[in-house]
Design a protein around this motif. Structure first.
Motif, short mmCIF file in Angstrom:
data_model
loop_
_atom_site.label_atom_id
_atom_site.label_comp_id
_atom_site.label_asym_id
_atom_site.label_seq_id
_atom_site.Cartn_x
_atom_site.Cartn_y
_atom_site.Cartn_z
N ARG A 132 0.83 -1.21 0.00
CA ARG A 132 0.00 0.00 0.00
C ARG A 132 0.87 1.26 0.00
O ARG A 132 0.38 2.34 0.34
N ASP A 133 2.11 1.11 -0.37
CA ASP A 133 3.03 2.25 -0.39
C ASP A 133 2.94 2.98 -1.73
O ASP A 133 2.24 2.55 -2.65
N ASP A 134 3.67 4.09 -1.83
CA ASP A 134 3.76 4.84 -3.08
C ASP A 134 5.19 4.88 -3.58
O ASP A 134 5.64 5.87 -4.15
N ILE A 135 5.92 3.78 -3.37
CA ILE A 135 7.33 3.72 -3.74
C ILE A 135 7.61 2.61 -4.75
O ILE A 135 8.20 2.85 -5.81
N LEU A 136 7.19 1.39 -4.44
CA LEU A 136 7.57 0.23 -5.24
C LEU A 136 6.92 0.24 -6.62
O LEU A 136 5.76 0.64 -6.77
N SER A 137 7.69 -0.23 -7.60
CA SER A 137 7.14 -0.42 -8.94
C SER A 137 6.30 -1.70 -8.96
O SER A 137 6.34 -2.50 -8.02
N GLU A 138 5.58 -1.91 -10.04
CA GLU A 138 4.79 -3.13 -10.16
C GLU A 138 5.68 -4.36 -10.15
O GLU A 138 5.31 -5.40 -9.59
N GLU A 139 6.85 -4.25 -10.76
CA GLU A 139 7.79 -5.38 -10.77
C GLU A 139 8.27 -5.69 -9.35
O GLU A 139 8.36 -6.86 -8.95
N VAL A 192 2.61 1.13 6.26
CA VAL A 192 1.28 1.16 5.63
C VAL A 192 0.84 -0.18 5.06
O VAL A 192 -0.36 -0.47 5.00
N SER A 193 1.78 -1.00 4.62
CA SER A 193 1.41 -2.25 3.95
C SER A 193 1.05 -3.34 4.96
O SER A 193 1.48 -3.32 6.12
N ARG A 194 0.23 -4.30 4.49
CA ARG A 194 -0.18 -5.39 5.36
C ARG A 194 0.15 -6.72 4.69
O ARG A 194 1.25 -6.85 4.14
N ALA A 195 -0.76 -7.67 4.70
CA ALA A 195 -0.45 -8.99 4.15
C ALA A 195 -1.67 -9.55 3.42
O ALA A 195 -2.81 -9.32 3.81
N SER A 196 -1.36 -10.29 2.36
CA SER A 196 -2.42 -11.02 1.64
C SER A 196 -2.52 -12.45 2.14
O SER A 196 -3.36 -13.22 1.67
#
Length: 315
Positions: free
Chosen positions: A284-291, A303-307
Motif C-alpha cells: 500500500r506504499d507509493d514507492i515500489l514499482s509493479e515489478e 502502511v502495507s499489510r499482508a495477503s
C-alpha cells in the motif's frame, strides 16, 4: 534490528530561489565529508523543534562538503517548512538522517524529465548527471507562475533542452504532446504534485513497463480496505505479534519492542523498508514499482499489510 541514524549538521547558507522557495545548504560541523548520494536521493532534516521532514537533495553529488535542499513554504504544512522559512538561519545546528534513494536513477539511452513546482529538486541532479553522461534528455517544468519556479537561472545553461510552462501564462503542461507517443529507449522521471503525477501515469500506461519513475511528496488517497488480522513473525528478534485490523504492522512491532527505522509513516519515504522472508505482502506504499511488488521480497511496514494470514520479516 534497525534504528534511524542521525548525524549532526549546521546550516551553512540559505538563499531565495523563487517566491516562497528557499534553498538550504547543510554541512558537517567539523568540516568532514558528508555521506555519498546519487541523483534522486533525499535526506531527512530534523529541526530543533523535533519535527523531521524529508527533502530531496538538489546540489551536486560530487560536492561532499554540503547538502543542498529546496524548501517550499507551505502555510498549511505541519510546521516543517514554516520553521525553515521563519526561524532557520546560517550557523544554526540541526540533525540530519542520511540519504535514501527511492527514485533509482540509472543510465538509459535517453531521458524525459517532468517536474511540477518544488518537484524540480530531485530532478536537478538527474539533469546534470544525464548531461555529464552525454545522454540526450529533455526537461518539462511547470509551475503556477514563473516567479514561483525555483532554479530557473541554473537551468539557463540548458535552454534548448528545458521547456518551461508557467500556468498563468501558457496553461498546464501539454502532457499529451510529450507522452502521447512512446519513445523507444527513453526513461521518464517525474516529480511534483499528485494531479500531475496521476496524469503522467495515465498518459504513460501504453509505454513499456518500467519506463516511468515517480517520486511523491505525499501519499495518494486510497480506498478503505477491509483488513483482517495477520500474524507477523520477526526472524531476528524471535518475536511474534498479531496485528489487528486498523493497526499498522509498524506500530505493533514498536509496541512489542522491535526496533524498526521509520519516519513518514505514510509509505513515501522508504525508511521502514523491511525484507519479507515468508508470506505475501499487501503493498500500500507509493514507492515500489509493479515489478517490485510482484517480487514480494520487501515491504514498507508503516502502511502495507499482508495477503496471507502470516508474514515472516527479517527484523
Amino acid at each position: 534490528m534497525s534504528t534511524t541514524t542521525e548525524l549532526p549538521a549546521v546550516v551553512r547558507q540559505l538563499r531565495w530561489e523563487a517566491a516562497g522557495v528557499v534553498s538550504v545548504e547543510l554541512s558537517d560541523p567539523d568540516g568532514k565529508d558528508l555521506p555519498p548520494w546519487q541523483p534522486g536521493a533525499h535526506i531527512e532534516l530534523v529541526l530543533p523543534t523535533g519535527i523531521a521532514r524529508q527533502y530531496s537533495l538538489c546540489g551536486s553529488p560530487d560536492d561532499r562538503s554540503a547538502y543542498r535542499i529546496g524548501v517550499l513554504r507551505e502555510r498549511a504544512s505541519r510546521g516543517g517548512s514554516e520553521y525553515v522559512h521563519s526561524y532557520l538561519r546560517p550557523g544554526q545546528p540541526v540533525r540530519i538522517r542520511p540519504p535514501r534513494d527511492n527514485f533509482g536513477f540509472s543510465r538509459a539511452r535517453s531521458y524525459l524529465f517532468i517536474a511540477g513546482g518544488i518537484g524540480i529538486t530531485p530532478i536537478l541532479p538527474m539533469v546534470r548527471q544525464a548531461q555529464a553522461w552525454g545522454a540526450p534528455w529533455q526537461l518539462v517544468y511547470g509551475g503556477r507562475h514563473a516567479s514561483s519556479m525555483a532554479f530557473l537561472e541554473e537551468l539557463r545553461d540548458y535552454e534548448d533542452r528545458v521547456f518551461v510552462y508557467p500556468e498563468n501564462e501558457v496553461g498546464l503542461i501539454p502532457l499529451d504532446d510529450w507522452l502521447g507517443t512512446p519513445r523507444d529507449g527513453t526513461e521518464v522521471y517525474a516529480c511534483g504534485p499528485e494531479p500531475l503525477l496521476s496524469a503522467v501515469e495515465a498518459r504513460t500506461a501504453h509505454w513499456r513497463p518500467g519506463t516511468l519513475h515517480l517520486e511523491r511528496f505525499k501519499a495518494r488517497p486510497k480506498p478503505a480496505a477491509e483488513d483482517t488480522a495477520v500474524e507477523v513473525v520477526c526472524a531476528q528478534s524471535d518475536v511474534a505479534v498479531t496485528v489487528p485490523p486498523g493497526r499498522s504492522i509498524l506500530s505493533a512491532l514498536e509496541d512489542a519492542g522491535v526496533a524498526v527505522a521509520a519516519s513518514c509513516r505514510e509509505g513515501i519515504c522508504g525508511t521502514c523498508e523491511t525484507r519479507v522472508l515468508e508470506g505475501v505482502p499487501d503493498h500500500r506504499d507509493d514507492i515500489l514499482s509493479e515489478e517490485d511488488r510482484a517480487a514480494g521480497d520487501r515491504m514498507y511496514v508503516c502502511v502495507s499489510r499482508a495477503s496471507t494470514p502470516r508474514l515472516v520479516l527479517d527484523v
